[in-house]
Design a protein around this motif. Structure first.
Motif, PDB file in Angstrom:
ATOM      1  N   VAL A   1       0.931  -1.304   0.026  1.00  0.00           N
ATOM      2  CA  VAL A   1      -0.059   0.083   0.003  1.00  0.00           C
ATOM      3  C   VAL A   1       0.951   1.190  -0.028  1.00  0.00           C
ATOM      4  N   PHE A   2       1.892   1.226   0.855  1.00  0.00           N
ATOM      5  CA  PHE A   2       2.984   2.505   0.872  1.00  0.00           C
ATOM      6  C   PHE A   2       3.521   2.686  -0.736  1.00  0.00           C
ATOM      7  N   THR A   3       3.910   1.582  -1.313  1.00  0.00           N
ATOM      8  CA  THR A   3       4.449   1.930  -2.642  1.00  0.00           C
ATOM      9  C   THR A   3       3.302   2.320  -3.529  1.00  0.00           C
ATOM     10  N   THR A   4       2.125   1.709  -3.449  1.00  0.00           N
ATOM     11  CA  THR A   4       1.071   2.473  -4.319  1.00  0.00           C
ATOM     12  C   THR A   4       1.055   3.953  -4.054  1.00  0.00           C
ATOM     13  N   SER A   5       0.901   4.178  -2.655  1.00  0.00           N
ATOM     14  CA  SER A   5       0.761   5.806  -2.468  1.00  0.00           C
ATOM     15  C   SER A   5       2.299   6.503  -2.888  1.00  0.00           C
ATOM     16  N   MET A   6       3.269   6.003  -2.957  1.00  0.00           N
ATOM     17  CA  MET A   6       4.602   6.818  -3.622  1.00  0.00           C
ATOM     18  C   MET A   6       4.450   6.970  -5.029  1.00  0.00           C
ATOM     19  N   ILE A   7       3.687   6.011  -5.711  1.00  0.00           N
ATOM     20  CA  ILE A   7       3.817   6.182  -7.150  1.00  0.00           C
ATOM     21  C   ILE A   7       3.281   7.689  -7.515  1.00  0.00           C
ATOM     22  N   TYR A   8       2.177   8.003  -6.433  1.00  0.00           N
ATOM     23  CA  TYR A   8       1.541   9.300  -6.632  1.00  0.00           C
ATOM     24  C   TYR A   8       2.345  10.620  -6.056  1.00  0.00           C
ATOM     25  N   THR A   9       2.651  10.039  -4.756  1.00  0.00           N
ATOM     26  CA  THR A   9       3.317  11.072  -3.695  1.00  0.00           C
ATOM     27  C   THR A   9       4.818  11.604  -4.323  1.00  0.00           C
ATOM     28  N   GLN A  10       5.383  10.602  -5.202  1.00  0.00           N
ATOM     29  CA  GLN A  10       6.840  11.226  -5.523  1.00  0.00           C
ATOM     30  C   GLN A  10       6.591  12.271  -6.829  1.00  0.00           C
ATOM     31  N   LEU A  11       5.552  12.386  -7.290  1.00  0.00           N
ATOM     32  CA  LEU A  11       5.472  13.292  -8.476  1.00  0.00           C
ATOM     33  C   LEU A  11       5.206  14.640  -8.050  1.00  0.00           C
ATOM     34  N   LYS A  12       6.462  15.451  -8.132  1.00  0.00           N
ATOM     35  CA  LYS A  12       6.845  16.907  -7.909  1.00  0.00           C
ATOM     36  C   LYS A  12       5.725  17.403  -9.111  1.00  0.00           C
ATOM     37  N   THR A  13       5.429  16.984  -9.974  1.00  0.00           N
ATOM     38  CA  THR A  13       4.664  17.735 -11.207  1.00  0.00           C
ATOM     39  C   THR A  13       3.325  18.059 -10.602  1.00  0.00           C
ATOM     40  N   ILE A  14       2.704  17.031  -9.739  1.00  0.00           N
ATOM     41  CA  ILE A  14       1.348  17.074  -9.156  1.00  0.00           C
ATOM     42  C   ILE A  14       1.615  17.534  -7.702  1.00  0.00           C
ATOM     43  N   PRO A  15       1.601  18.931  -7.466  1.00  0.00           N
ATOM     44  CA  PRO A  15       1.917  19.391  -5.934  1.00  0.00           C
ATOM     45  C   PRO A  15       0.950  18.955  -4.790  1.00  0.00           C
ATOM     46  N   ARG A  16      -0.311  18.628  -5.435  1.00  0.00           N
ATOM     47  CA  ARG A  16      -1.227  18.184  -4.444  1.00  0.00           C
ATOM     48  C   ARG A  16      -1.042  16.791  -4.000  1.00  0.00           C
ATOM     49  N   TRP A  17      -0.398  15.885  -4.710  1.00  0.00           N
ATOM     50  CA  TRP A  17       0.003  14.558  -4.376  1.00  0.00           C
ATOM     51  C   TRP A  17       1.269  14.517  -3.552  1.00  0.00           C
ATOM     52  N   ASN A  18       2.154  15.490  -3.867  1.00  0.00           N
ATOM     53  CA  ASN A  18       3.556  15.447  -3.455  1.00  0.00           C
ATOM     54  C   ASN A  18       3.586  16.019  -1.924  1.00  0.00           C
ATOM     55  N   MET A  19       2.943  15.318  -1.036  1.00  0.00           N
ATOM     56  CA  MET A  19       3.325  15.686   0.457  1.00  0.00           C
ATOM     57  C   MET A  19       3.094  14.413   1.395  1.00  0.00           C
ATOM     58  N   PRO A  20       3.850  14.419   2.423  1.00  0.00           N
ATOM     59  CA  PRO A  20       3.773  13.409   3.117  1.00  0.00           C
ATOM     60  C   PRO A  20       2.661  12.892   3.753  1.00  0.00           C
ATOM     61  N   LEU A  21       1.746  13.582   3.777  1.00  0.00           N
ATOM     62  CA  LEU A  21       0.350  13.101   4.339  1.00  0.00           C
ATOM     63  C   LEU A  21      -0.232  12.226   3.436  1.00  0.00           C
ATOM     64  N   ASN A  22       0.130  12.015   2.083  1.00  0.00           N
ATOM     65  CA  ASN A  22      -0.607  11.278   1.361  1.00  0.00           C
ATOM     66  C   ASN A  22      -0.210   9.910   1.427  1.00  0.00           C
TER      67      ASN A  22
END
Lengths: 246, 291
Positions: free
Chosen positions: B119-140
């Protein structure tokens, strides 16, 4: 491997002169032409002759209007393609190893025989430089015409990317941006070349040259136009007043 | 971002499936025989079904095997490996519970850890993207893990634990929506930095590069539906959390109440995931913005 090389021998890339570009889209067309017949699968079009045509392009030209605070607005034509970033985020996200950055010249390429078309690299690119081909289902991007620049079957003058060879305005330059003595590096230094979205930390190799400052036209001597008639006269004047009163 | 059904289904159901597996591995509920079969069947169906759904947005599935190769750099590759390892580790654990009435606690704990890593790796697929600032935060990633754990607890029949987790999840989700609203502007990216022309003056798009839509616009410049975002957040917040938490914590535990709470929760998660994609602004939109 999708790990980025620590450094590349050369940093081949483009320098795009926003002062000179006339927005003719010639580079777009020549790019499509060369790249649909050469490296990788063709750049397909969908519904090309129908009501809703679309297609895959590796290079596109936008037009912007920039309004300075105290001067007339100016139009800037803005070609955009892959910037072959040093810290290319599109490469490291790739799950299959299809995306890679070459150690010898820094070109970012897609190995279509490995690509699964997941699109994550396009999500990771801030510049919209990658498009998933809708017919082949694989990711397409600028190859810096890797099949031209080293191609000894071509005349030497043609061993540059197709867009550079085509540009009728001389707005596109190709060379090694890693070599401070190259023509392109000197041009960037001289004209104050800049990166797109530097805050994204991608360290783009391609540079853009800003439009040169515009002449300031003498506008103070022209008086404002005054209305030649404030009061309407004659029949139409009477009609106007009569209608006003209604 | 384009809220494609394949990715909404994938993140919603595989998250629930791996969440349920995480609880089953720890022995909650303590099942064996036919009951164990039922629980593991549901967990595997959700996890595998979700993963299969995710393959529907692939353009070129025949190369899928290579997706396990780039675990050194790619979160998507890591997710593929973690999910397969989780499913493999749970197979002997489940079979031994179903057919031999024997728990293999070591495998269970290992599987639970792997399920959460997935589940963590799934979340990181999205969280890693600097291009999508809304996803790019530790709370994700915290949210993704909480979604899996609370949905899993709900399906595992741990009503009270699920109630508390869901309450926490709802509060954090509301906080994430609020924080997400400021993310894009806090990056400093605007039309000026995108074109590099901001130092001259205000940048406005005169003509787009193309009159038709293209892949970039279809995939990354999704703006339809954002106008109802506030209402949908309210609906999602009630369905994900407020209603199920109230049912779970204020009524006596039972199959019917758990089922109603679960149905509400899943519906809410789907709405929430739709918002997760639809509301996410990609910085490439700066090149196309007509504002």
């Amino acid at each position: 491997m999708t790990a980025l090389p620590a450094s590349t021998d050369k940093k081949l890339g483009l320098v795009i002169d926003l002062d000179t570009c006339v927005g003719c889209h010639g580079c777009v067309t020549s790019c499509k032409g060369w790249n649909t017949e050469n490296y990788g699968v063709p750049l397909s079009d969908m519904d090309a002759y129908g009501a809703d045509p679309s297609g895959t392009f590796l290079n596109r030209v936008f037009s912007y209007e920039v309004q300075p605070a105290d001067k007339p607005a100016q139009t800037v034509h803005f070609p955009k393609s892959c910037l072959h970033c040093e810290d290319a985020p599109c490469v490291t996200v790739c799950p299959t190893g299809a995306s890679y950055k070459r150690t010898e010249d820094g070109i970012v390429l897609v190995n279509e025989d490995r690509c699964i078309g997941c699109g994550l690299c396009a999500w990771a690119c801030p510049y919209g430089a990658r498009e998933l081909d809708q017919a082949a289902g694989v990711m397409k991007k600028c190859t810096l015409c890797v099949d031209r620049i080293y191609n000894e079957n071509l005349e030497e003058v043609d061993r540059v990317p197709s867009c550079v060879r085509t540009c009728p305005a001389g707005a596109r330059h190709f060379g090694d941006l890693g070599d401070p003595d190259s023509d392109v590096s000197k041009l960037v230094a001289e004209r104050g070349g800049f990166d797109l979205m530097p805050e994204q930390g991608t360290k783009p190799v391609n540079k853009y040259l800003p439009p040169r400052p515009k002449d300031t036209m003498e506008t103070a001597g022209i008086p404002d136009l005054k209305p030649v008639a404030t009061e309407a006269k004659g029949f139409l004047g009477w009609l106007d007043k009569a209608l006003e009163k209604l | 971002m384009h809220p494609a059904p394949s990715v909404i289904i994938f993140t919603t159901f595989s998250g629930l499936g791996f969440g349920l597996l995480a609880w089953l591995g720890l022995g909650f509920p303590d099942v064996s025989g036919g009951t164990a079969f039922a629980f593991f069947f549901i967990a595997y169906a959700l996890a595998v079904g979700g993963l299969l759904a995710s393959t529907f947005h692939l353009g070129n599935r025949k190369n899928a095997i290579y997706a396990f190769s780039q675990w050194r750099t790619s979160w998507l590759s890591r997710e593929g490996i973690a999910s397969v390892m989780t499913l493999l580790v749970f197979a002997p654990y489940a079979l031994s519970l179903i057919f031999a009435d024997t728990a293999l606690p070591f495998l269970g704990y290992l599987g639970s850890i792997l399920a959460l890593i997935t589940v963590f790796t799934t979340s990181m697929i999205y969280t890693q993207l600097k291009t999508i600032p809304r996803w790019n935060m530790p709370l994700n990633p915290v949210l993704f893990l909480l979604y899996a754990l609370s949905g899993g607890a709900l399906m595992a029949g741990e009503a009270k634990v699920a109630g508390v987790l869901i309450l926490l999840l709802t509060l954090l989700q509301v906080a994430a929506w609020k924080m997400g609203d400021d993310r894009l502007s806090s990056t400093g990216t605007d039309k000026g930095t995108a074109t590099g022309l901001g130092s001259i003056g205000t940048v406005r798009m005169l003509e787009s590069a193309h009159t038709a839509r293209n892949y970039i616009l279809d995939e990354m410049v999704h703006i339809i539906g954002r106008k109802h975002a506030q209402k949908l957040r309210m609906i999602a917040g009630i369905l994900i959390g407020a209603l199920p938490a109230a049912i779970l914590l204020l009524t006596p535990a039972g199959h019917v109440t758990s089922f109603v709470a679960l149905a509400c929760h899943i519906l809410g998660v789907i709405v929430g995931r739709w918002l997760f994609f639809a509301e996410a602004e990609h910085v490439v939109g700066m090149y196309y913005s007509r504002d």
